[in-house]
Design an enzyme around this catalytic site. Structure first.
Site, PDB file in Angstrom:
ATOM      1  N   HIS A 508       0.812  -1.220   0.000  1.00 51.13           N
ATOM      2  CA  HIS A 508       0.000   0.000   0.000  1.00 51.13           C
ATOM      3  C   HIS A 508       0.846   1.272   0.000  1.00 51.13           C
ATOM      4  O   HIS A 508       0.365   2.353  -0.311  1.00 51.13           O
ATOM      5  CB  HIS A 508      -0.929  -0.011   1.227  1.00 51.13           C
ATOM      6  CG  HIS A 508      -2.070   0.950   1.121  1.00 51.13           C
ATOM      7  ND1 HIS A 508      -2.827   1.329   2.196  1.00 51.13           N
ATOM      8  CD2 HIS A 508      -2.589   1.623   0.058  1.00 51.13           C
ATOM      9  CE1 HIS A 508      -3.755   2.185   1.818  1.00 51.13           C
ATOM     10  NE2 HIS A 508      -3.628   2.379   0.527  1.00 51.13           N
ATOM     11  N   ARG A 914     -16.928  22.485   3.623  1.00 48.82           N
ATOM     12  CA  ARG A 914     -16.005  23.622   3.616  1.00 48.82           C
ATOM     13  C   ARG A 914     -15.177  23.675   2.339  1.00 48.82           C
ATOM     14  O   ARG A 914     -14.524  24.692   2.054  1.00 48.82           O
ATOM     15  CB  ARG A 914     -15.112  23.598   4.844  1.00 48.82           C
ATOM     16  CG  ARG A 914     -14.073  22.478   4.900  1.00 48.82           C
ATOM     17  CD  ARG A 914     -13.293  22.542   6.196  1.00 48.82           C
ATOM     18  NE  ARG A 914     -12.353  21.417   6.331  1.00 48.82           N
ATOM     19  CZ  ARG A 914     -11.572  21.232   7.387  1.00 48.82           C
ATOM     20  NH1 ARG A 914     -11.625  22.075   8.405  1.00 48.82           N
ATOM     21  NH2 ARG A 914     -10.744  20.202   7.437  1.00 48.82           N
ATOM     22  N   ASP A 935     -14.896  14.396  -2.744  1.00 52.71           N
ATOM     23  CA  ASP A 935     -15.428  15.361  -1.777  1.00 52.71           C
ATOM     24  C   ASP A 935     -15.351  16.774  -2.321  1.00 52.71           C
ATOM     25  O   ASP A 935     -16.322  17.545  -2.255  1.00 52.71           O
ATOM     26  CB  ASP A 935     -14.637  15.277  -0.469  1.00 52.71           C
ATOM     27  CG  ASP A 935     -14.811  13.951   0.255  1.00 52.71           C
ATOM     28  OD1 ASP A 935     -15.796  13.252  -0.005  1.00 52.71           O
ATOM     29  OD2 ASP A 935     -13.929  13.621   1.080  1.00 52.71           O
TER      30      ASP A 935
END
Length: 1046
Positions: A508, A914, A935
């Site tokens: 990873h 935000r 996002d």
């Protein structure tokens, strides 16, 4: 054993003959004491012929014959003495010696006791009785015999030392110590007592006191062989090797053919790394004592260290032929079998060693280590605990038990084990490294860095510690000697792969380093092979798989396997997918690898999947795989890869005919047991298919998906406050969002609708324009009340019956809304001032973890900020300890500290919301924002990216391509900077691109989970049809596009 020689009795002959007799008797005594038994016997016989009834002569003859092992003759003369004097205690004692030597212990003891009844102050009698009682196993009786002797003569320092030896053997170390000290007090130059006292201190762990006393013993007696050996042994244990060598060499000068000393000396050479010298010395020990299993075992250890494994194996087998119950050889041979991959034989040998020697701590620990690798964690834990019970200072066992507890998610238990291991052995590099890993996993990166550095100081050639330290430094953006570090890391991996060792870089993390595609794939492959090793010990026959759908009523059974069904980014992305599958064609199973975390994310997946199975309650991989197979799964989907909580062993067992990687892991599994990786053309171009062990299975748009439309529908619309009233409307300074936003706006006077033009999302983004309507609230009393709420830090106010909440207070109002589990019911206000962002500047942002930033990325960002003077970069303290490093490097690149603004990590809803405040997101080319990319795009903020060569570096380009924003994808560093600069300096262009992203996130397939599910189903059906036709897995790179109405 003391023989009583007696005194020559007075003669009745004339004085002249008496003097002659007395002189001859004294001569015989002296010869006896000097060990000249032949001369002593000759003179005694002369005396006996002169006086056959003289008991003194008879006792001396008895003793002489005993020393010459002529036991019958000794008994004969003792018996004659008793006939002459039935009360002669010494004769009974001498007869007892004969019985003892013959093994007739009870008769010996009876004679000694009779002697003592005749003569209660008979010291030699007590000494002989003690020796016989020890031989008979009556240790307490022996102690009492020595005590009785000392009551008659407290100054018998030799007897007191012998009593000390007996007490030491009984484990009564303090009493033994007192005996030796008293013996030394009586005779300060008694070397034996000094040496024995050293043995007590050694047994009590007082190493330095032991060394002192052994050194005192050899000073008092320079020819004291045993003391030199003891000194060498304790110096060896204390790892004071040069002095240990000197002690052993002195012992060998006293006894050149002492095989055990040669063996011990070889052990020291081995510890010093003088392997060839150790081998030669072990061979000398064997030459002196061919039936010496310890020496063969230790020779094997040295040969193994040198790489002569076959010869070492032969030596272990020789040791076992000499002594089939030689526990060390069984254990060490097991180690070789384990390294050869013969795990079953290793386990058999470890168990045999423990059968032979149940208190063998090292064998318990080694067996536990193998059991841990096999996934038998509870049994491993039991053996580690046994090892520690047997050897409370067994640092390796503590450290390895910590590894097991860590794997069992017992972080505190693991931490305690590593800490204890280090307390026992502060120089234990592996324990420091393991402790570092716990700190790292717990997010305590500075502590992890310190522990890894300690490990490397203790053991400079420590690849695991080095590579993990490199990752920690990456996490906190410490780029000291970055290029050199990357070179060394690559060379470590190259060396490990060449030697077929498990690489120290985790799969990873491999995307973060300048490794070749072949290296990354090989790293993953090694980890895949580990899973195969674990399942091989289960001896499970292959599963039989169906070739049709008859048993499932024509439905394709799909099983999603994940440890992240809960509050985790993976669930944030895909939680709606299970419930959107066509129930007429698909039957959905979700297999959780983690317990229920109590969140709505878990509840949703449990409720909407046809079947939800908690495999965390079935820790045995074999049984868990059986369950999957019994469910008749056709396509099993791996959503973990090599991320935390994975159980790839389930896939290694192949409980389903088709197995695919999807979504949760940004790379190849490298595993032969995974057939497909679900990806797309942009993320995994066909020309780089060799990077993957799996076959490529393309989704038509992007393999990525986000559930943002379901989780955050309140962000589909926004209104802004025109706080400057200067005719220029900002869409991201003071923003209002809410499910009831339209109703709230309808309740307000003077709300204006501003039309924002934006390019369409076609191939030619500038070909035509459409308008977006954005409500604008003018500066009035209502706007002022909202701004005052923010400035005063109020949580919430009410306007016209609507709850208006401060965007920083969502956790205080509704925690489940803050985490994204529920949709907020209030109107939420988000402002730049809440985060210290300038109102009149261009705000670039990146909300990734800081490890995704490398020096070249920060340099690009610095160049952009310099070219856009009125701009700042907004980053997260992710982690906070990275902030000062980033600021320092930025200053070195010519940026003042105020050009980079950091904010804390926020709850999920606030984190997404935000993102609206930024003007542009600058993606990290090394490893893109994946979930964070979704996002920020859902927030309507454009994202500039530059795809690299790895899957992890191409995801953002895939998202933008699906969104229809190709103009945000750069081909090189210069183009990346130019795109970002144009967005920051051409405000009209920025407004158009922002409008485009705002529109396309709704109309494009990027966030359309229903369409995505239909496309995924089409891909699953392709896989199944290909399999059912009898074909092996193959690339599926011509995806069939479907529409939502299909």
């Amino acid at each position: 054993m003391a023989s009583s020689v007696g005194n020559v009795a007075d003669s009745t002959e004339p004085t002249k003959r008496m003097l002659s007799f007395q002189g001859l008797a004294e001569l015989a005594h002296r010869e006896y004491q000097a060990g000249d038994f032949e001369a002593a016997e000759r003179h005694c016989m002369q005396l006996w012929r002169q006086e056959p009834d003289n008991t003194g002569v008879l006792l001396l003859l008895s003793s002489i014959h005993f020393q010459c092992r002529r036991l019958d003759r000794s008994a004969h003369f003792s018996t004659l003495a008793i006939k002459q004097n039935p009360l002669l205690a010494e004769a009974y004692s001498n007869l007892g010696n004969v019985y003892k030597e013959r093994g007739q212990l009870q008769e010996a003891i009876e004679h000694y006791r009779h002697a003592l009844r005749l003569k209660p102050d008979f010291i030699d009698g007590y000494i002989n009785l003690a020796a016989a009682l020890v031989a008979a196993g009556d240790m307490e009786g022996a102690v009492q015999a020595y005590v009785s002797a000392l009551q008659y003569n407290p100054d018998l320092y030799c007897v007191r030392s012998d009593l000390g030896n007996l007490l030491k053997a009984l484990g009564r170390l303090e009493e033994a110590k007192a005996c030796y000290l008293k013996a030394i007090e009586t005779q300060p130059n008694f070397a034996v007592a000094w040496s024995n006292l050293g043995c007590v201190f050694n047994a009590q762990g007082e190493i330095w006191l032991a060394i002192h006393h052994f050194e005192k013993a050899v000073t008092l007696d320079p020819n004291f062989l045993d003391a030199y050996i003891n000194l060498g042994n304790v110096l060896k244990e204390a790892r004071i090797f040069d002095r240990a060598v000197a002690a052993y060499l002195r012992a060998l000068s006293l006894s050149p053919n002492h095989a055990v000393v040669h063996g011990n000396l070889a052990c020291v050479y081995y510890e010093q790394g003088l392997i060839d010298l150790a081998i030669d010395t072990y061979r000398r020990a064997i030459e002196l004592q061919p039936h010496f299993p310890d020496a063969y075992c230790n020779l094997a250890n040295a040969l193994k260290e040198k790489g002569s494994v076959a010869e070492a194996e032969d030596c272990y087998n020789t040791a076992l032929r000499l002594c089939p119950t030689h526990a060390d050889s069984l254990n060490n041979l097991a180690n070789i079998k384990r390294e050869q991959g013969n795990i079953e034989e290793a386990v058999r040998l470890y168990r045999k060693a423990l059968e032979v020697f149940p208190e063998f701590a090292a064998a318990h620990s080694n067996l536990a280590s193998v059991l841990q690798q096999q996934g038998k964690l509870q049994e491993a834990l039991m053996h580690y605990k046994e090892a520690i019970r047997i050897s409370p200072t067994f640092a390796d066992a503590y450290s390895n038990m910590g590894n097991t507890l860590k794997e069992m998610q017992d972080v505190q238990g693991a931490l305690q084990c590593y800490t204890r291991a280090i307390q026992i052995n502060p120089a234990f590099a592996d324990a420091h490294s393991n402790l570092a890993s716990i700190h790292k996993d717990s997010g305590n990166i500075p502590e992890a860095i310190a522990s890894y550095r300690t490990a490397l100081k203790l053991k400079p050639d420590f690849p695991d510690a080095y590579c993990n330290l490199a990752h920690c430094l990456q996490i906190v953006c410490d780029w000291t000697d970055y290029d050199e570090r990357m070179k060394k890391l690559v060379s470590i991996v190259a060396d490990q792969l060449e030697k077929n060792r498990l690489p120290s870089v985790h799969p990873h993390h491999s995307m973060l380093y300048p490794l070749s595609h072949g290296f990354r794939k090989a790293i993953a492959e090694r980890h895949g092979n580990l899973c195969l090793d674990k399942i091989n010990v289960l001896h499970k026959p292959p599963y039989e798989h169906p070739k049709d759908l008859k048993l499932s009523d024509g439905r394709l059974r799909v099983g999603y396997v994940s440890s992240d069904f809960g509050n985790h980014p993976t669930s944030h992305l895909m939680q709606s997918i299970p419930g959107m599958h066509n129930p007429d064609k698909f039957e959905v199973f979700c297999y959780a690898l983690s317990p229920d975390d109590g969140t709505n994310f878990r509840v949703k997946v449990m409720a909407e999947a046809n079947h939800f199975i908690d495999l965390s309650q079935i820790p045995c991989n074999g049984k868990a795989a059986d369950r999957i197979h019994q469910d008749g799964i056709h396509i099993l989907v791996n959503m973990n890869g090599y991320t935390k909580g994975a159980r790839n062993e389930l896939f290694a067992l192949r409980p389903a005919p088709i197995q695919a990687m999807w979504l949760g892991y940004p790379g190849t599994s490298g595993a032969l047991f995974m057939d497909y990786i679900i990806t797309d053309q942009e993320t995994s171009p066909a020309e780089v298919a060799e990077q993957y062990s799996e076959k490529l299975a393309y989704m038509p748009h992007t393999f990525f998906i986000g559930d943002h439309a379901n989780m955050f529908p309140h962000l589909k619309k926004k209104a802004v406050i025109d706080f400057k009233s200067n005719g220029h409307i900002y869409d991201n300074r003071i923003v209002l969002n809410g499910i009831d936003l339209k109703a709230f706006l309808d309740s307000l006077p003077d709300v204006k609708i501003v039309k924002m033009k934006c390019p369409d999302g076609g191939d030619n983004a500038d070909s035509s324009n459409t308008a977006l309507n954005m409500p604008v609230i003018p500066m009035n009393t209502i706007a002022e009340a909202v701004i005052e709420m923010i400035n005063r830090g109020q949580i919430q106010i009410t306007i016209n019956g609507f709850s208006i909440s401060n965007g920083l207070a969502t956790t205080q109002i509704n925690n489940k809304a803050a985490t994204g589990e529920e949709v907020p019911r209030t109107i939420i206000v988000t402002t730049r001032s809440q985060y210290g962002l300038p109102e009149d500047a261009i705000v670039y942002c990146n909300f990734n973890q800081l490890y995704k930033i490398d020096p070249s990325t920060l340099q690009m960002w610095a160049n952009i900020l310099k070219r856009v003077p009125n701009s700042v970069l907004w980053l997260l303290r992710f982690p906070a300890v990275g902030e000062p490093n980033i600021q320092q490097y930025a200053q070195n690149m010519g940026l003042p500290q105020n050009r980079i603004i950091f904010s804390p990590v926020a709850p999920k809803e606030e984190h997404v919301r935000r993102g609206q405040l930024a003007d542009v997101c600058l993606d990290t080319p090394l490893c893109n924002g994946h979930t964070t990319g979704m996002d920020v795009l859902w927030a309507g903020t454009p994202m500039v990216t530059m795809p690299g060569e790895t899957l992890a570096s191409r995801v953002a380009a895939s998202q933008l391509t699906c969104l229809g924003c190709l103009e945000l994808i750069a081909k090189n560093r210069q183009e990346y900077e130019d795109i970002a600069v144009k967005l920051g300096t051409d405000l009209e262009y920025l407004k158009k691109i922002r409008g485009k992203v705002w529109k396309q996130r709704i109309s494009s397939p990027l966030f359309n989970t229903k369409q995505y599910t239909m496309e995924l189903e089409r891909l699953y059906l392709q896989m199944w049809e290909h399999y059912a036709a009898g074909n092996k897995p193959d690339h599926m790179i011509k995806p069939v596009e479907v529409t939502e109405s299909a």
